[in-house]
Write a protein that holds these residues in place. Structure first.
Motif, PDB file in Angstrom:
ATOM      1  N   MET A   1      12.693   5.117 -15.348  1.00 22.03           N
ATOM      2  CA  MET A   1      11.813   5.279 -14.175  1.00 22.03           C
ATOM      3  C   MET A   1      11.582   3.937 -13.493  1.00 22.03           C
ATOM      4  O   MET A   1      11.371   2.934 -14.157  1.00 22.03           O
ATOM      5  N   SER A   2      11.648   3.951 -12.160  1.00 25.95           N
ATOM      6  CA  SER A   2      11.464   2.677 -11.469  1.00 25.95           C
ATOM      7  C   SER A   2       9.996   2.248 -11.509  1.00 25.95           C
ATOM      8  O   SER A   2       9.106   3.077 -11.644  1.00 25.95           O
ATOM      9  N   GLU A   3       9.799   0.952 -11.360  1.00 24.09           N
ATOM     10  CA  GLU A   3       8.445   0.419 -11.465  1.00 24.09           C
ATOM     11  C   GLU A   3       7.593   0.859 -10.269  1.00 24.09           C
ATOM     12  O   GLU A   3       8.121   1.069  -9.177  1.00 24.09           O
ATOM     13  N   ILE A   4       6.291   0.983 -10.510  1.00 22.81           N
ATOM     14  CA  ILE A   4       5.403   1.412  -9.433  1.00 22.81           C
ATOM     15  C   ILE A   4       5.074   0.230  -8.520  1.00 22.81           C
ATOM     16  O   ILE A   4       4.719  -0.847  -8.998  1.00 22.81           O
ATOM     17  N   ARG A   5       5.243   0.439  -7.215  1.00 22.69           N
ATOM     18  CA  ARG A   5       4.925  -0.629  -6.266  1.00 22.69           C
ATOM     19  C   ARG A   5       3.647  -0.260  -5.510  1.00 22.69           C
ATOM     20  O   ARG A   5       3.501   0.879  -5.048  1.00 22.69           O
ATOM     21  N   ILE A   6       2.731  -1.243  -5.376  1.00 26.14           N
ATOM     22  CA  ILE A   6       1.434  -0.990  -4.729  1.00 26.14           C
ATOM     23  C   ILE A   6       1.389  -1.679  -3.362  1.00 26.14           C
ATOM     24  O   ILE A   6       1.909  -2.786  -3.204  1.00 26.14           O
ATOM     25  N   CYS A   7       0.763  -1.039  -2.408  1.00 17.58           N
ATOM     26  CA  CYS A   7       0.587  -1.612  -1.067  1.00 17.58           C
ATOM     27  C   CYS A   7      -0.189  -2.929  -1.153  1.00 17.58           C
ATOM     28  O   CYS A   7      -1.074  -3.078  -1.988  1.00 17.58           O
ATOM     29  N   SER A   8       0.139  -3.859  -0.263  1.00 14.04           N
ATOM     30  CA  SER A   8      -0.537  -5.161  -0.327  1.00 14.04           C
ATOM     31  C   SER A   8      -1.918  -5.135   0.322  1.00 14.04           C
ATOM     32  O   SER A   8      -2.724  -6.032   0.126  1.00 14.04           O
ATOM     33  N   ARG A   9      -2.213  -4.066   1.096  1.00 10.57           N
ATOM     34  CA  ARG A   9      -3.537  -4.002   1.728  1.00 10.57           C
ATOM     35  C   ARG A   9      -4.459  -2.994   1.023  1.00 10.57           C
ATOM     36  O   ARG A   9      -5.601  -3.287   0.726  1.00 10.57           O
ATOM     37  N   CYS A  10      -3.948  -1.768   0.758  1.00  7.54           N
ATOM     38  CA  CYS A  10      -4.773  -0.750   0.086  1.00  7.54           C
ATOM     39  C   CYS A  10      -4.281  -0.582  -1.354  1.00  7.54           C
ATOM     40  O   CYS A  10      -3.614  -1.453  -1.885  1.00  7.54           O
ATOM     41  N   VAL A  11      -4.620   0.531  -1.996  1.00 11.06           N
ATOM     42  CA  VAL A  11      -4.195   0.722  -3.393  1.00 11.06           C
ATOM     43  C   VAL A  11      -3.268   1.934  -3.558  1.00 11.06           C
ATOM     44  O   VAL A  11      -3.077   2.425  -4.661  1.00 11.06           O
ATOM     45  N   MET A  12      -2.692   2.392  -2.436  1.00 12.85           N
ATOM     46  CA  MET A  12      -1.706   3.470  -2.546  1.00 12.85           C
ATOM     47  C   MET A  12      -0.425   2.889  -3.145  1.00 12.85           C
ATOM     48  O   MET A  12      -0.122   1.701  -2.963  1.00 12.85           O
ATOM     49  N   ASP A  13       0.316   3.727  -3.854  1.00 17.91           N
ATOM     50  CA  ASP A  13       1.520   3.216  -4.490  1.00 17.91           C
ATOM     51  C   ASP A  13       2.642   4.252  -4.457  1.00 17.91           C
ATOM     52  O   ASP A  13       2.505   5.316  -3.842  1.00 17.91           O
ATOM     53  N   THR A  14       3.717   3.942  -5.147  1.00 11.56           N
ATOM     54  CA  THR A  14       4.920   4.778  -5.066  1.00 11.56           C
ATOM     55  C   THR A  14       4.790   6.108  -5.824  1.00 11.56           C
ATOM     56  O   THR A  14       5.749   6.871  -5.870  1.00 11.56           O
ATOM     57  N   THR A  15       3.609   6.407  -6.386  1.00 10.85           N
ATOM     58  CA  THR A  15       3.403   7.762  -6.913  1.00 10.85           C
ATOM     59  C   THR A  15       3.285   8.754  -5.746  1.00 10.85           C
ATOM     60  O   THR A  15       3.364   9.959  -5.952  1.00 10.85           O
ATOM     61  N   ALA A  16       3.046   8.239  -4.524  1.00  9.52           N
ATOM     62  CA  ALA A  16       3.140   9.076  -3.318  1.00  9.52           C
ATOM     63  C   ALA A  16       4.555   8.902  -2.797  1.00  9.52           C
ATOM     64  O   ALA A  16       4.930   7.815  -2.345  1.00  9.52           O
ATOM     65  N   LYS A  17       5.357   9.983  -2.883  1.00  6.60           N
ATOM     66  CA  LYS A  17       6.804   9.790  -2.650  1.00  6.60           C
ATOM     67  C   LYS A  17       7.132   9.412  -1.211  1.00  6.60           C
ATOM     68  O   LYS A  17       8.172   8.827  -0.937  1.00  6.60           O
ATOM     69  N   GLU A  18       6.236   9.720  -0.257  1.00  4.68           N
ATOM     70  CA  GLU A  18       6.553   9.409   1.139  1.00  4.68           C
ATOM     71  C   GLU A  18       6.144   7.994   1.544  1.00  4.68           C
ATOM     72  O   GLU A  18       6.268   7.617   2.705  1.00  4.68           O
ATOM     73  N   ILE A  19       5.667   7.205   0.593  1.00  2.00           N
ATOM     74  CA  ILE A  19       5.187   5.858   0.962  1.00  2.00           C
ATOM     75  C   ILE A  19       6.370   4.961   1.367  1.00  2.00           C
ATOM     76  O   ILE A  19       7.445   5.020   0.772  1.00  2.00           O
ATOM     77  N   VAL A  20       6.162   4.197   2.447  1.00  2.00           N
ATOM     78  CA  VAL A  20       7.124   3.141   2.815  1.00  2.00           C
ATOM     79  C   VAL A  20       6.326   1.885   3.156  1.00  2.00           C
ATOM     80  O   VAL A  20       5.155   1.973   3.537  1.00  2.00           O
ATOM     81  N   PHE A  21       6.950   0.737   2.982  1.00  2.00           N
ATOM     82  CA  PHE A  21       6.238  -0.520   3.197  1.00  2.00           C
ATOM     83  C   PHE A  21       6.859  -1.295   4.352  1.00  2.00           C
ATOM     84  O   PHE A  21       8.080  -1.258   4.533  1.00  2.00           O
ATOM     85  N   ASP A  22       6.023  -1.983   5.125  1.00  4.64           N
ATOM     86  CA  ASP A  22       6.580  -2.853   6.170  1.00  4.64           C
ATOM     87  C   ASP A  22       6.938  -4.219   5.561  1.00  4.64           C
ATOM     88  O   ASP A  22       6.811  -4.408   4.346  1.00  4.64           O
ATOM     89  N   GLU A  23       7.342  -5.132   6.416  1.00  3.18           N
ATOM     90  CA  GLU A  23       7.826  -6.423   5.882  1.00  3.18           C
ATOM     91  C   GLU A  23       6.729  -7.227   5.170  1.00  3.18           C
ATOM     92  O   GLU A  23       7.005  -8.081   4.336  1.00  3.18           O
ATOM     93  N   LYS A  24       5.452  -6.883   5.465  1.00  2.00           N
ATOM     94  CA  LYS A  24       4.359  -7.578   4.769  1.00  2.00           C
ATOM     95  C   LYS A  24       3.890  -6.820   3.528  1.00  2.00           C
ATOM     96  O   LYS A  24       2.875  -7.179   2.916  1.00  2.00           O
ATOM     97  N   GLY A  25       4.575  -5.729   3.231  1.00  2.00           N
ATOM     98  CA  GLY A  25       4.194  -4.944   2.053  1.00  2.00           C
ATOM     99  C   GLY A  25       3.042  -3.986   2.320  1.00  2.00           C
ATOM    100  O   GLY A  25       2.450  -3.437   1.395  1.00  2.00           O
ATOM    101  N   VAL A  26       2.705  -3.812   3.619  1.00  2.00           N
ATOM    102  CA  VAL A  26       1.623  -2.875   3.981  1.00  2.00           C
ATOM    103  C   VAL A  26       2.231  -1.465   4.145  1.00  2.00           C
ATOM    104  O   VAL A  26       3.291  -1.308   4.743  1.00  2.00           O
ATOM    105  N   CYS A  27       1.521  -0.471   3.618  1.00  2.00           N
ATOM    106  CA  CYS A  27       2.126   0.869   3.562  1.00  2.00           C
ATOM    107  C   CYS A  27       1.884   1.689   4.829  1.00  2.00           C
ATOM    108  O   CYS A  27       1.044   1.348   5.663  1.00  2.00           O
ATOM    109  N   ASN A  28       2.638   2.787   4.935  1.00  6.34           N
ATOM    110  CA  ASN A  28       2.492   3.676   6.095  1.00  6.34           C
ATOM    111  C   ASN A  28       1.113   4.321   6.164  1.00  6.34           C
ATOM    112  O   ASN A  28       0.620   4.643   7.239  1.00  6.34           O
TER     113      ASN A  28
END
Ligand SMILES: [Zn+2]
Length: 375
Positions: A1-28
């Motif tokens: 299983m791939s490692e969980i990545r967390i947004c750099s601004r909030c605490v949402m992470d890759t357990t939400a499959k639709e999450i994408v990050f911008d170049e600063k690591g901020v999520c959708n």
């Protein structure tokens, strides 16, 4: 299983499959929060004035009626605070509706009673037929979908709209709000407005005929919105809603007591959040609620991460809840374990009206803009 990545601004992470990050690591979800914040939150755009105008219109429209508005009351922070605002701050004559689905904690019942008594608001409690409701809840468990709270949420929504129509009350003042609720991955929780979805699941897995369960079709909703002109007013979007301040006020003025978790006023909801979703699906809804608080600057990201490191519930209480839920639903340990290990399903595995709702969203938008414009 791939490692969980967390947004750099909030605490949402890759357990939400639709999450994408911008170049600063901020999520959708953060970007989405900012968009909704601009569109739906009126605080920064003369919210107070708009709200005052709206309240005056509600009073004027209610002049010859028994009530100015309808509110739903669960005993939770948001709906209790709405009751306070409506009556004490704005002096509206409200009818409060409480849905009893059989799962309310004693504390929730006590909170509802205190609030309506202290504020002198008329209360109407609607008790769901337990046999029917139990049959729907078990159907949802058998369907193996994530949002097993849909039957409750849909019933509240349908009940409010139908009651408003029955008593000719044009305004429903609601506690849904951008500030604490706007971050929620669609993959985690499918919405509760779709009665086709409920019927499809109940038809496949249920055993008894539904005769009294409150429900609304998409077309019913359009009818109530456009023809009967029932308006939904998310009052907390017009004010600077700070959850902790609201809580404190409720405790001091209305003898309200805290539950220690969002939506923990119901034992089933508590079990859903603290066990069913994390264990069966790997979803922790605290991530979305805390992220919304982080985005609205009500807590720091570090505090939110700390909070997430704690267990979602005291293990002793969890055991009690589990025993209670199984007993009340009439399920054995084995039956429940089997439901948990059934392959997880998506809402799209069942008949639903998702595309119809999407197609009609413009109608809803026009109706909503209409409210804003008349102010
Ligand atoms: Zn984020």
């Amino acid at each position: 299983m791939s490692e969980i990545r967390i947004c750099s601004r909030c605490v949402m992470d890759t357990t939400a499959k639709e999450i994408v990050f911008d170049e600063k690591g901020v999520c959708n979800f953060c970007h989405q929060y900012d968009n909704v914040n601009i569109k739906d939150l009126h605080v920064n755009q003369g919210g107070e004035q708009r709200l005052n105008n709206l309240i005056n219109k509600i009073k004027k429209d209610g002049k010859d009626r028994q009530y100015d508005c309808l509110i739903g009351i669960s005993g939770g922070v948001d709906s209790s605070y709405v009751a306070y605002l409506v009556k004490k701050v704005y002096g509206l004559r409200a009818l409060a509706i409480h849905l009893d689905n059989g799962w309310n904690s004693e504390l929730a019942v006590a909170n509802v009673e205190h609030i309506v008594k202290k504020l002198d608001i008329d209360l109407s409690t609607y008790v769901l037929d337990w046999k029917e409701f139990r049959d729907i809840q078990i159907s949802f468990l058998k369907a193996s979908v994530s949002n097993i709270e849909i039957p409750t949420d849909h019933a509240i929504w349908a009940l409010l709209i139908k009651t408003a129509a029955k008593y000719k009350i044009p305004y429903i003042i609601a506690g849904n709000n951008v500030v604490t609720e706007s971050i929620m991955p669609g993959s985690w929780l499918y919405g509760s407005k779709d009665s086709t979805f409920i019927k499809a699941i109940h038809k496949q897995f249920g055993n008894i005929k539904l005769k009294t369960y409150p429900s609304l079709s998409t077309f019913d909703y359009i009818y109530y919105l456009l023809i009967r002109r029932i308006r939904w007013v998310p009052i907390l979007n017009y004010i600077n809603f700070v959850k902790d301040d609201a809580k404190q006020l409720l405790i001091e003025e209305l003898e309200w007591r805290d539950y220690g978790g969002k939506h923990y006023e119901s034992i089933f909801t508590r079990f859903f959040h603290s066990y069913y979703l994390p264990v069966k699906f790997g979803y922790d809804l605290r991530k979305s609620y805390l992220s919304a608080l982080v985005c609205s600057n009500q807590i720091s990201r570090a505090d939110a991460l700390n909070e997430l490191n704690k267990a979602p519930i005291d293990p002793e209480l969890l055991k009690q809840d589990r025993d209670y839920v199984l007993k009340k639903l009439g399920l054995t340990e084995d039956q429940f374990e089997n439901l948990l290990i059934n392959p997880n399903k998506n809402f799209s595995d069942y008949s639903n009206n998702d595309s119809l709702w999407r197609n009609f969203s413009w109608v809803i938008k026009i109706a909503r803009n209409f409210i804003i414009r008349v102010n």
